[in-house]
Write an enzyme that holds these catalytic residues in place. Structure first.
Site, short mmCIF file in Angstrom:
data_model
loop_
_atom_site.label_atom_id
_atom_site.label_comp_id
_atom_site.label_asym_id
_atom_site.label_seq_id
_atom_site.Cartn_x
_atom_site.Cartn_y
_atom_site.Cartn_z
N CYS A 281 0.80 -1.24 0.00
CA CYS A 281 0.00 0.00 0.00
C CYS A 281 0.83 1.29 0.00
CB CYS A 281 -1.02 0.02 1.13
SG CYS A 281 -0.82 -1.19 2.40
N GLN A 328 1.36 -10.94 -3.34
CA GLN A 328 -0.08 -10.73 -3.26
C GLN A 328 -0.61 -10.27 -4.61
OE1 GLN A 328 0.39 -7.74 -0.07
NE2 GLN A 328 -1.01 -9.01 1.12
#
Length: 579
Positions: A281, A328
RNA sequence: GCUGGCGUAGCUUAGUGGUAAAGCACCACUUUGGUAAAGUGGAGAGCGCGAGUUCAAUCCUCGCCGCCAGCUCCA
C-alpha cells in the site's frame, strides 16, 4: 429455530460436541488414575475432536497415550452417568484447592453465573456443562498427539501439555474420519509439491522462502494471467513498486509502529535504513501522491503482483500456506466517499468470480472490526455490511480482528474435501489517506480526502497455489496443468510420429511432451498417471497408420481413437471452459 | 520463539561404538514391447552442522540448524 417436543427434550440426540466434551472428561479421569500428579486445566471439544491441557513436569510419551487410551476405553465401557451439581464459588475453590488453574477459573466465573461440578465415576471436574448423559455414549475414542500449549494461550504463562484426541458415536464414523485424514494427507501440497516437481523450500536459503520450479512457475503464470484479464476488464491500472525502500516510508504509513514485529529488520546502507517491503500500500500511495488528482480521475485502481516479506516465527512456517516471502495479487483503489460502496461491491463480485473459476464453494464472510475505533469506522463498516447485504451474503463478525488502518472483509472457502481456507481480503481505509495527506480536487474546487480500498482476492500466490494443489489433489484441470498431454509411442518406430503430434499440438499453444524413454508401454502409462497428466496420447502401429492418437483421459476408463485435430478441439474447449 | 518428536544417497527406508545397506529415481546396454513397474550393469551418501567422551562415533553427551505436530499469528 425449531422448538423441541418434550420427548425430544428428554432424549436429545447426542450432540457431537457434547460427546467429545464428555470424552475430554474421560481423558482427564484416565490421567487422574494413571498420572495423579498431573493437574487438569481445561478440556474443550474442538472441530475434529477434543483436547485437554494438563500441568505435569514429565512429558507424556506415546506409550503413556496408549495406556491412557486403554484406561479411557474401560471408563467408557463402565458407562458412568454424567452427573452435575451446582455449588457455591467458595465450595468450588475449596474442592480444587490443590489446582491453581481450576481455582483461577472458579474465581473468574462472572457473578450470577452458575458454577457447576460434573462427575463421572471417581472423577469430578469444574465445568460449565454440555455433555452426553453417560460415558457409554462414546462409541469410539482415540488419542492422537501431545503438544505444548500455554495456559490461556499467553506465551508468558506456564506451558502445559495438551493431549489431543477425537471421539465419535460409532466406530464407523471414526473409520470414516481416518479415511478423510488419509485423503487429506495424500493431498498435502508439501508432498505433491515435491512429487510433481512444483516448488521447494531450501534449507540453505531459509524457511518460508519459495523456489518455484518450472512447472509451478508455469501454473502460477496461468493463474496470474487469469487475474490480470479480470483486472483489465474492470479498469485496474498495473503499477510496479520497489522491494526495498527507505524506512521513513513505513514510519509515515504507521507500519513501523503497528507492524514492526512482522517486518524484517533494517538494512543499513550509507548510514541510511532501508526495509524490505511488508505491504504494497505505501508504494501505491506514493504513485497516487506523485500527481494532482481530480474527482474526474476517480476511482483510480492500482494493481500489482506485489512481493512482500514478513518475518514470521520459524515455528509457524508451513509449506506454501505460511511463508516469509509472498506475492499478493494486490490492488489499491482510491475513490470518493460516494464511490466507496459501489467499488467495494465490485471487488466482492470479482473475488467470487475468481474463486468460482477454480471450483471453490461454501464461501463464508467475516467482517473484522478495528480494535481501536476511529470516527470513520462506522462509515467503513457500513460500506462492508451494505455490500454484503446487497449481494445477500450472510456474514460473521470478528471483533477487533481488523487491520490497524481499518475494518476488513475476509473470505473463507471450502475446498474439494470440505476443508476451510482463508484467502481473499478486502479492507476499507480512511487512515492512510490521512497519514499521507492524499487529496483530490472536487467539483466544488476544493481539496478532498479520498478513501482507499485494499484488496487481495487470491490472497497470496503462494497460499493460493498451495490451496489449489490440495483442492485438486494434484489432479489439475487441463487449463491449469503444467503438462496437458504426453505423447507416448509404443515403440521407437512411432517416435517420429509422436514428435509430429506434439509439434502440431504445440503449434496450437498446448503444453505437450513426448515420452521417448526406452521403457515398456505399461511403465510409461503408470509413470504419467502418477504425474497426474490430464491426457496420455498413446501412438502405436495402428494410430500411425490412421494418423490418430489413442486418448487416455485421466480418471476415465474408456479410451478412444481420434485424429489429432479432434483432440486439439476437445482440449481447446476444455481450456476455454476452464476445466 | 516456546513444548514435544524427528534428521542416513534426489525419494522411501534398513543398520551398527571399529569409517554404511536396499528399493524407487538417475545413466548405459539388451529388449521394440498395446495400457499402472521388462532384464543386466553403473554411478551416487560418509550418515544435518559443530564440539566433547573414546584407542575408535553415523550410532553416546552437549550446542546449533532444519523438518514435523501444536501454541501464537495471519495473506
Amino acid at each position: 429455530m425449531t422448538t423441541l417436543t418434550p420427548q425430544e427434550q428428554t432424549h436429545p440426540p447426542v450432540d457431537i460436541a457434547h460427546l467429545r466434551h464428555t470424552a475430554a472428561h474421560v481423558l482427564a479421569y484416565a490421567v487422574q488414575d494413571l498420572f495423579p500428579e498431573a493437574k487438569p486445566t481445561i478440556g474443550p471439544a474442538i472441530e475434529n475432536g477434543f483436547y485437554y491441557d494438563f500441568d505435569r513436569s514429565e512429558p507424556f510419551t506415546p506409550e503413556d497415550l496408549e495406556k491412557l487410551e486403554a484406561r479411557m476405553r474401560e471408563i467408557v465401557a463402565s458407562d458412568y452417568a454424567m452427573t452435575g451439581r451446582r455449588v457455591s464459588r467458595e465450595d468450588a475453590i475449596e474442592a480444587f484447592r490443590d489446582n491453581p488453574y481450576k481455582v483461577e477459573i472458579a474465581r473468574e466465573i462472572p457473578e450470577g453465573d452458575p458454577i457447576t461440578l460434573y462427575t463421572i465415576g471417581e472423577f469430578t471436574d469444574l465445568c460449565r456443562g454440555g455433555h452426553a448423559d453417560s460415558t457409554g455414549a462414546i462409541g469410539a475414542v482415540e488419542l492422537n498427539s501431545v503438544a505444548g500449549a500455554y495456559w490461556r494461550g499467553k506465551s508468558d504463562n506456564p506451558m502445559l501439555q495438551r493431549i489431543y484426541g477425537t471421539a465419535f458415536t460409532t466406530q464407523q464414523e471414526l473409520d470414516d474420519y481416518h479415511a478423510f485424514l488419509d485423503e487429506a494427507a495424500k493431498r498435502d501440497h508439501r508432498r505433491l509439491g515435491a512429487d510433481l516437481d512444483l516448488y521447494h523450500v531450501d534449507e540453505l536459503a531459509g524457511g518460508g522462502l519459495i523456489f518455484w520450479h518450472p512447472k509451478g512457475a508455469l501454473m502460477r503464470g496461468i493463474v496470474e494471467q487469469f487475474i490480470r484479464d479480470g483486472l483489465r476488464e474492470r479498469g485496474y491500472l498495473p503499477v510496479i513498486t520497489p522491494h526495498v525502500v527507505h524506512e521513513n516510508l513505513y514510519a509515515t504509513s504507521g507500519h513501523l509502529e503497528n507492524f514492526a514485529d512482522s517486518m524484517f529488520g533494517p538494512i543499513e546502507v550509507e548510514g541510511q535504513r532501508f526495509r524490505l517491503k511488508p505491504m504494497n500500500c505505501p508504494g501505491h500511495i506514493l504513485i497516487y501522491k506523485n500527481d494532482a488528482h481530480s474527482y474526474r480521475d476517480l476511482p483510480l485502481r492500482f494493481s500489482e503482483f506485489g512481493t512482500v516479506y514478513r518475518f514470521e516465527l520459524s515455528g509457524t512456517l508451513h509449506g506454501l500456506t505460511r511463508v516469509r516471502g509472498f506475492t499478493q495479487d494486490d490492488a489499491h483503489l482510491f475513490c470518493t466517499p460516494e464511490q466507496l460502496q459501489g467499488e467495494f461491491e465490485q471487488t466482492l463480485d470479482e473475488a467470487l468470480r475468481l474463486m468460482d473459476a477454480f471450483g471453490f464453494s461454501g464461501f463464508e464472510y467475516f467482517l473484522s472490526t478495528r480494535a481501536e475505533r476511529g470516527p470513520t469506522d462506522d462509515i467503513a463498516e457500513a460500506a462492508i455490511r451494505n455490500a454484503l447485504e446487497s449481494r445477500n451474503l450472510p456474514y460473521g463478525i470478528d471483533e477487533g480482528g481488523g487491520a490497524f488502518y481499518g475494518p476488513k472483509l475476509d473470505i473463507n472457502l471450502h475446498d474439494a474435501i470440505g476443508r476451510k481456507w482463508q484467502l481473499g481480503t478486502v479492507q476499507v481505509d480512511f487512515v492512510l489517506p490521512e497519514r499521507f495527506e492524499l487529496k483530490y480536487r472536487g467539483a466544488d474546487g476544493m481539496d478532498h480526502r479520498p478513501v482507499m480500498i485494499h484488496r487481495a482476492l487470491a490472497g497470496s500466490m503462494e497460499r493460493f497455489f498451495g490451496v489449489l494443489i490440495e483442492h485438486f489433489g494434484g489432479n489439475f484441470p487441463a487449463w491449469l496443468a503444467p503438462t496437458q498431454a504426453v505423447v507416448v509411442p509404443i515403440s521407437e518406430h512411432q517416435l517420429d510420429y509422436a514428435y509430429e503430434v506434439r509439434d502440431k499440438l504445440r503449434a496450437r499453444g498446448f503444453r505437450i511432451d513426448v515420452d521417448s524413454s526406452n521403457e515398456k508401454l505399461g511403465y510409461k502409462i503408470r509413470h504419467w498417471k502418477t504425474q497426474k497428466v490430464p491426457y496420455i496420447l498413446v501412438v502405436g502401429k495402428s494410430e500411425l497408420a490412421e494418423s490418430k492418437v489413442n486418448v487416455n483421459e485421466r480418471s476415465v476408463e474408456e479410451k478412444r481413437n481420434v485424429t489429432v485435430d479432434e483432440f486439439a478441439e476437445e482440449l481447446a474447449a476444455k481450456v476455454a471452459a476452464k476445466r
